[in-house]
Design an enzyme around this catalytic site. Structure first.
Site, PDB file in Angstrom:
ATOM      1  CB  SER A 149      -0.869   0.015   1.259  1.00  0.00           C
ATOM      2  OG  SER A 149      -1.538   1.259   1.403  1.00  0.00           O
ATOM      3  CE1 TYR A 162      -4.448  -2.395   5.567  1.00  0.00           C
ATOM      4  CE2 TYR A 162      -3.679  -0.157   5.233  1.00  0.00           C
ATOM      5  CZ  TYR A 162      -4.162  -1.340   4.723  1.00  0.00           C
ATOM      6  OH  TYR A 162      -4.343  -1.487   3.365  1.00  0.00           O
ATOM      7  CE  LYS A 166      -1.609  -4.022   3.635  1.00  0.00           C
ATOM      8  NZ  LYS A 166      -2.022  -4.874   2.519  1.00  0.00           N
TER       9      LYS A 166
HETATM   10  N1  LIG Z   1      -8.807  -0.499  -0.971  1.00  0.00           N
HETATM   11  C1  LIG Z   1      -7.720   0.259  -0.765  1.00  0.00           C
HETATM   12  O1  LIG Z   1      -7.773   1.517  -0.752  1.00  0.00           O
HETATM   13  C2  LIG Z   1      -6.399  -0.365  -0.588  1.00  0.00           C
HETATM   14  C3  LIG Z   1      -6.231  -1.714  -0.335  1.00  0.00           C
HETATM   15  N2  LIG Z   1      -4.980  -2.245  -0.183  1.00  0.00           N
HETATM   16  C4  LIG Z   1      -4.790  -3.655   0.078  1.00  0.00           C
HETATM   17  O2  LIG Z   1      -5.391  -4.414  -0.942  1.00  0.00           O
HETATM   18  C5  LIG Z   1      -5.787  -5.680  -0.419  1.00  0.00           C
HETATM   19  C6  LIG Z   1      -7.222  -5.961  -0.825  1.00  0.00           C
HETATM   20  O3  LIG Z   1      -8.040  -4.957  -0.251  1.00  0.00           O
HETATM   21  P1  LIG Z   1      -9.498  -4.610  -0.812  1.00  0.00           P
HETATM   22  O4  LIG Z   1      -9.734  -5.265  -2.094  1.00  0.00           O
HETATM   23  O5  LIG Z   1      -9.625  -3.147  -0.709  1.00  0.00           O
HETATM   24  O6  LIG Z   1     -10.395  -5.277   0.337  1.00  0.00           O
HETATM   25  P2  LIG Z   1     -11.853  -5.969   0.297  1.00  0.00           P
HETATM   26  O7  LIG Z   1     -12.359  -5.852   1.685  1.00  0.00           O
HETATM   27  O8  LIG Z   1     -12.657  -5.432  -0.820  1.00  0.00           O
HETATM   28  O9  LIG Z   1     -11.525  -7.496  -0.020  1.00  0.00           O
HETATM   29  C7  LIG Z   1     -10.795  -8.248   0.888  1.00  0.00           C
HETATM   30  C8  LIG Z   1     -10.591  -9.635   0.358  1.00  0.00           C
HETATM   31  O10 LIG Z   1      -9.728 -10.326   1.262  1.00  0.00           O
HETATM   32  C9  LIG Z   1     -10.404 -11.483   1.724  1.00  0.00           C
HETATM   33  N3  LIG Z   1     -10.019 -11.744   3.100  1.00  0.00           N
HETATM   34  C10 LIG Z   1     -10.199 -10.966   4.191  1.00  0.00           C
HETATM   35  N4  LIG Z   1      -9.698 -11.553   5.277  1.00  0.00           N
HETATM   36  C11 LIG Z   1      -9.189 -12.732   4.873  1.00  0.00           C
HETATM   37  C12 LIG Z   1      -8.542 -13.805   5.525  1.00  0.00           C
HETATM   38  N5  LIG Z   1      -8.305 -13.788   6.841  1.00  0.00           N
HETATM   39  N6  LIG Z   1      -8.161 -14.878   4.789  1.00  0.00           N
HETATM   40  C13 LIG Z   1      -8.405 -14.927   3.459  1.00  0.00           C
HETATM   41  N7  LIG Z   1      -9.022 -13.948   2.785  1.00  0.00           N
HETATM   42  C14 LIG Z   1      -9.405 -12.864   3.484  1.00  0.00           C
HETATM   43  C15 LIG Z   1     -11.883 -11.216   1.560  1.00  0.00           C
HETATM   44  O11 LIG Z   1     -12.580 -12.447   1.476  1.00  0.00           O
HETATM   45  P3  LIG Z   1     -14.143 -12.599   1.943  1.00  0.00           P
HETATM   46  O12 LIG Z   1     -14.949 -12.017   0.825  1.00  0.00           O
HETATM   47  O13 LIG Z   1     -14.347 -14.045   2.094  1.00  0.00           O
HETATM   48  O14 LIG Z   1     -14.281 -11.818   3.209  1.00  0.00           O
HETATM   49  C16 LIG Z   1     -11.865 -10.430   0.250  1.00  0.00           C
HETATM   50  O15 LIG Z   1     -11.761 -11.299  -0.842  1.00  0.00           O
HETATM   51  C17 LIG Z   1      -5.556  -5.604   1.085  1.00  0.00           C
HETATM   52  O16 LIG Z   1      -4.343  -6.228   1.408  1.00  0.00           O
HETATM   53  C18 LIG Z   1      -5.457  -4.121   1.360  1.00  0.00           C
HETATM   54  O17 LIG Z   1      -4.653  -3.842   2.471  1.00  0.00           O
HETATM   55  C19 LIG Z   1      -3.869  -1.475  -0.297  1.00  0.00           C
HETATM   56  C20 LIG Z   1      -3.972  -0.144  -0.538  1.00  0.00           C
HETATM   57  C21 LIG Z   1      -5.233   0.505  -0.688  1.00  0.00           C
HETATM   58  C1  LIG Z   2      -8.404   1.067   3.541  1.00  0.00           C
HETATM   59  C2  LIG Z   2      -7.880   2.419   3.265  1.00  0.00           C
HETATM   60  O1  LIG Z   2      -8.865   3.207   2.668  1.00  0.00           O
HETATM   61  C3  LIG Z   2      -6.750   2.381   2.313  1.00  0.00           C
HETATM   62  O2  LIG Z   2      -5.893   1.316   2.642  1.00  0.00           O
HETATM   63  C4  LIG Z   2      -4.692   1.637   2.281  1.00  0.00           C
HETATM   64  O3  LIG Z   2      -3.766   0.887   2.340  1.00  0.00           O
HETATM   65  C5  LIG Z   2      -4.647   3.046   1.783  1.00  0.00           C
HETATM   66  O4  LIG Z   2      -3.563   3.713   2.304  1.00  0.00           O
HETATM   67  C6  LIG Z   2      -5.925   3.612   2.233  1.00  0.00           C
HETATM   68  O5  LIG Z   2      -5.765   4.192   3.508  1.00  0.00           O
END
Ligand SMILES: NC(=O)C1=CN([C@@H]2O[C@H](COP(=O)(O)OP(=O)(O)OC[C@H]3O[C@@H](n4cnc5c(N)ncnc54)[C@H](OP(=O)(O)O)[C@@H]3O)[C@@H](O)[C@H]2O)C=CC1
Ligand SMILES: C[C@H](O)[C@@H]1OC(=O)[C@H](O)[C@@H]1O
Length: 258
Positions: A149, A162, A166
């Site tokens: 991230s 968090y 990252k």
């Molecule tokens: N959205 C953002 O702004 C940003 C996100 N990220 C990173 O991107 C990644 C994805 O985030 P995002 O798509 O936004 O999140 P979502 O909440 O949209 O999706 C999360 C996904 O992870 C799965 N998940 C959650 N917990 C577990 C677990 N314990 N074991 C296996 N699977 C799990 C969920 O499965 P289920 O549907 O079964 O719950 C789902 O498929 C994360 O690592 C996040 O930190 C990084 C930067 C920015």
């Molecule tokens: C979940 C937040 O909106 C998102 O997660 C990250 O890793 C980014 O920095 C944003 O804060």
């Protein structure tokens, strides 16, 4: 097609960024193992993971969904085993599953801290290790990608549990790049900015959304498919000499300090 006949594992592939990555990998010719944790069925009785499998099959590729908590090392091994059993091996592993329950620092419960580290950082470690072992045995190299991230580079008042995970993922990929380079296994990170998904549904108020849209040089928050292209690039042979690196995918947010 950049990933023709490659086998890709995506943790947290049922929703958000992981779903976008899984579908784009299939569009680029890969077969995909997606992982999920809970995956409740929607109104029509079809769960998000089942939808992703159907979407990939409609593209003419194969997919399987494997339930499991990535904080449990057994899940990483189950994902690798599924890739081998269904598709014959593993070429790419994307550690995407992650959580971010916004919480203040002084009141942070130890349980939430440990859960976040367990899923985000330890989950990435276990996947990299299980996939790395299999890739070493296969002897044809591979690519491991952590979805870190912009939070690896900056802090967040309600993300003290968090942001270290990252930063840790990014650091882990640097060390894995050294540990696995001799096997032709490349390890890199993608650093998304703020991407509109379920993880920040409550945090992204209309006011905050307006603020971001003005602050981000490209004029908008990110969408899951914005992250898929850089992941496919790092997974592909186009990135054959890229390891221990990261790609910041944030619309320019990080550099726009003032
Ligand atoms: N959205 C953002 O702004 C940003 C996100 N990220 C990173 O991107 C990644 C994805 O985030 P995002 O798509 O936004 O999140 P979502 O909440 O949209 O999706 C999360 C996904 O992870 C799965 N998940 C959650 N917990 C577990 C677990 N314990 N074991 C296996 N699977 C799990 C969920 O499965 P289920 O549907 O079964 O719950 C789902 O498929 C994360 O690592 C996040 O930190 C990084 C930067 C920015
Ligand atoms: C979940 C937040 O909106 C998102 O997660 C990250 O890793 C980014 O920095 C944003 O804060």
């Amino acid at each position: 097609m950049l990933l023709k006949d490659k086998v890709v594992i995506v943790t947290g592939g049922s929703r958000g960024i992981g779903r976008g990555i899984a579908v784009e990998c299939a569009r680029q010719g890969a077969d995909v193992v997606i992982n999920y944790a809970r995956d409740p069925a929607g109104a029509a009785g079809v769960s998000p993971a089942q939808e992703v499998v159907a979407e990939i099959e409609a593209l003419g590729r194969r997919a399987v969904a494997v339930k499991g908590d990535v904080a449990d090392p057994a899940t990483a091994q189950a994902l690798v085993d599924a890739a081998v059993a269904h598709f014959g091996g593993v070429d790419v592993a994307v550690a995407n599953a992650g959580v971010c329950a916004f919480h203040d620092f002084l009141g942070m419960p130890p349980e939430l801290l440990r859960e976040t580290i367990g899923i985000n950082l330890e989950g990435t470690y276990f996947l990299a290790q299980a996939a790395g072992r299999r890739m070493q045995e296969q002897g044809r190299g591979g690519a491991i990608i952590a979805i870190s991230s912009i939070s690896a580079l900056v802090g967040g008042e309600f993300q003290t549990h968090y942001t270290p995970t990252k930063a840790g993922q990014r650091s882990l990929m640097q060390s894995c790049a050294i540990a696995l380079g001799r096997y032709g296994i490349r390890c890199n990170s993608v650093l998304p900015g703020t991407i509109v998904t379920d993880i920040n549904r409550d945090d992204l108020t209309p006011e905050k959304t307006t603020y971001f849209n003005q602050r981000i040089p490209l004029g908008r928050l990110g969408q899951p498919h914005d992250i898929a292209g850089p992941v496919v690039f790092l997974a592909s042979d186009l990135a054959r000499y890229v390891t221990g690196a990261e790609i910041l995918v944030d619309g320019g947010l990080y550099v726009n300090l003032q």
